[in-house]
Enzyme design. Sequence first.
Site, PDB file in Angstrom:
ATOM      1  N   ASP A  92       0.050   7.632   7.619  1.00 22.55           N
ATOM      2  CA  ASP A  92      -1.355   7.934   7.326  1.00 22.55           C
ATOM      3  C   ASP A  92      -1.893   9.179   8.020  1.00 22.55           C
ATOM      4  O   ASP A  92      -3.096   9.410   8.051  1.00 22.55           O
ATOM      5  CB  ASP A  92      -2.228   6.739   7.708  1.00 22.55           C
ATOM      6  CG  ASP A  92      -2.154   6.415   9.197  1.00 22.55           C
ATOM      7  OD1 ASP A  92      -1.156   6.790   9.833  1.00 22.55           O
ATOM      8  OD2 ASP A  92      -3.088   5.781   9.710  1.00 22.55           O
ATOM      9  N   GLU A  93      -0.996  10.008   8.532  1.00 24.03           N
ATOM     10  CA  GLU A  93      -1.452  11.143   9.343  1.00 24.03           C
ATOM     11  C   GLU A  93      -0.448  12.280   9.221  1.00 24.03           C
ATOM     12  O   GLU A  93       0.759  12.074   9.270  1.00 24.03           O
ATOM     13  CB  GLU A  93      -1.572  10.680  10.796  1.00 24.03           C
ATOM     14  CG  GLU A  93      -2.141  11.672  11.760  1.00 24.03           C
ATOM     15  CD  GLU A  93      -2.184  11.111  13.174  1.00 24.03           C
ATOM     16  OE1 GLU A  93      -2.654  11.834  14.071  1.00 24.03           O
ATOM     17  OE2 GLU A  93      -1.731   9.963  13.395  1.00 24.03           O
ATOM     18  N   ASP A 108      -6.135  12.687   8.493  1.00 24.02           N
ATOM     19  CA  ASP A 108      -5.994  11.349   9.068  1.00 24.02           C
ATOM     20  C   ASP A 108      -6.713  10.365   8.145  1.00 24.02           C
ATOM     21  O   ASP A 108      -7.930  10.431   7.976  1.00 24.02           O
ATOM     22  CB  ASP A 108      -6.603  11.323  10.475  1.00 24.02           C
ATOM     23  CG  ASP A 108      -6.243  10.056  11.239  1.00 24.02           C
ATOM     24  OD1 ASP A 108      -5.436   9.261  10.721  1.00 24.02           O
ATOM     25  OD2 ASP A 108      -6.779   9.875  12.349  1.00 24.02           O
TER      26      ASP A 108
END
Length: 356
Positions: free
Chosen positions: A108-109, A13
């Site tokens: 983003d993860e 993350d």
Amino acid sequence: MASQSLRKIIHIDMDCFYAAVEMRENPSLIGKPIAVGGRANQRGVLTTCNYEARKFGCRSAMPTAQALKLCPNLILLPVRMELYKSVSQQIHAIFRRYTEIIEPLSLDEAYLDVTDCQQCSGSATWIAQEIRQAIFNELHLTASAGIAPLKFLAKIASDQNKPNGQFVISPDEVKEFVRTLPLHKIPGVGKVTNQHLLKMGLQTCADVQKLSLPILLNQFGKFGKRIWDFSHGIDERPVQAHRERKSIGVERTLHYNITTLEQAKEILPVLYQELERRTLRNKPDIPLNQYQKMGVKLKFDNFQVTTLEKSAVKFQYETFVSLLEQIWQRCQDRSIRLLGVQVNIPEQIAKQRELW
């Protein structure tokens, strides 16, 4: 648990991703409260904000106008999606040095299955450290990581030492970690659900372990099964490298239950704007006028869910207003704790464009 405990899953993350990219691009922003999002006069919402802004109570999905009241000196930056996508691709290139089994949750993860990875002597902990170091050295960004044999635990673990940290839950630690885990930490358990659980005398997974499954099913429906499974350390979901998205949706669990259509209509513009943004972000090659099936979702105070979908309609705000007015008739004096909107991706068009 035998087969599950053999898996090595990493949840990566990125730390305040959009804001971090903006600070990297413009170092003069470092140390100042910044946020990326829409304008206040256009009913905009924050996409993300840095940790300086969070000290004032700002958070993602918060209306920009509210964020500016909390932090008058907030520096608001426009969304630069192409830049963030480009950086995300660079991050995934680093992931692929270790595994091809990557399940992106957003730019983003992502989940990574490194069970069969031979690098770093096969240690998921060392692999996560190397990935985070590579992201920092090459892209000048920080990431947090969670390592565990189960997906939901890897996600929880990645939040334990944020920002720029990691946390490991080994197979022999799963039982004890789950036993003491507060239920509000389970992905999907929001404030209202947690309050309901507390009223039932359920605070930790250990409390749920003493309960029979039918009780949770009666109170929470299908989500009750997930609470029960996770509370027993059960999560059989694999890391899915190729998930075919069939719909895009936005939903909000409300801070307080609403009882009138007018209240729902006040919330709808924010949901619609976010849905439009997500749709363009996830399927930039499909024009909005190609979407023809929309839906609105309500969750009542008793946790029952109802959804109304309609085909051969236009992707426009008025469509969702009409659907909301129709579905509201199902309330029958029940209050609403969650409101959602969604659009179905036109399969044929998506497949054709993939072939092109």
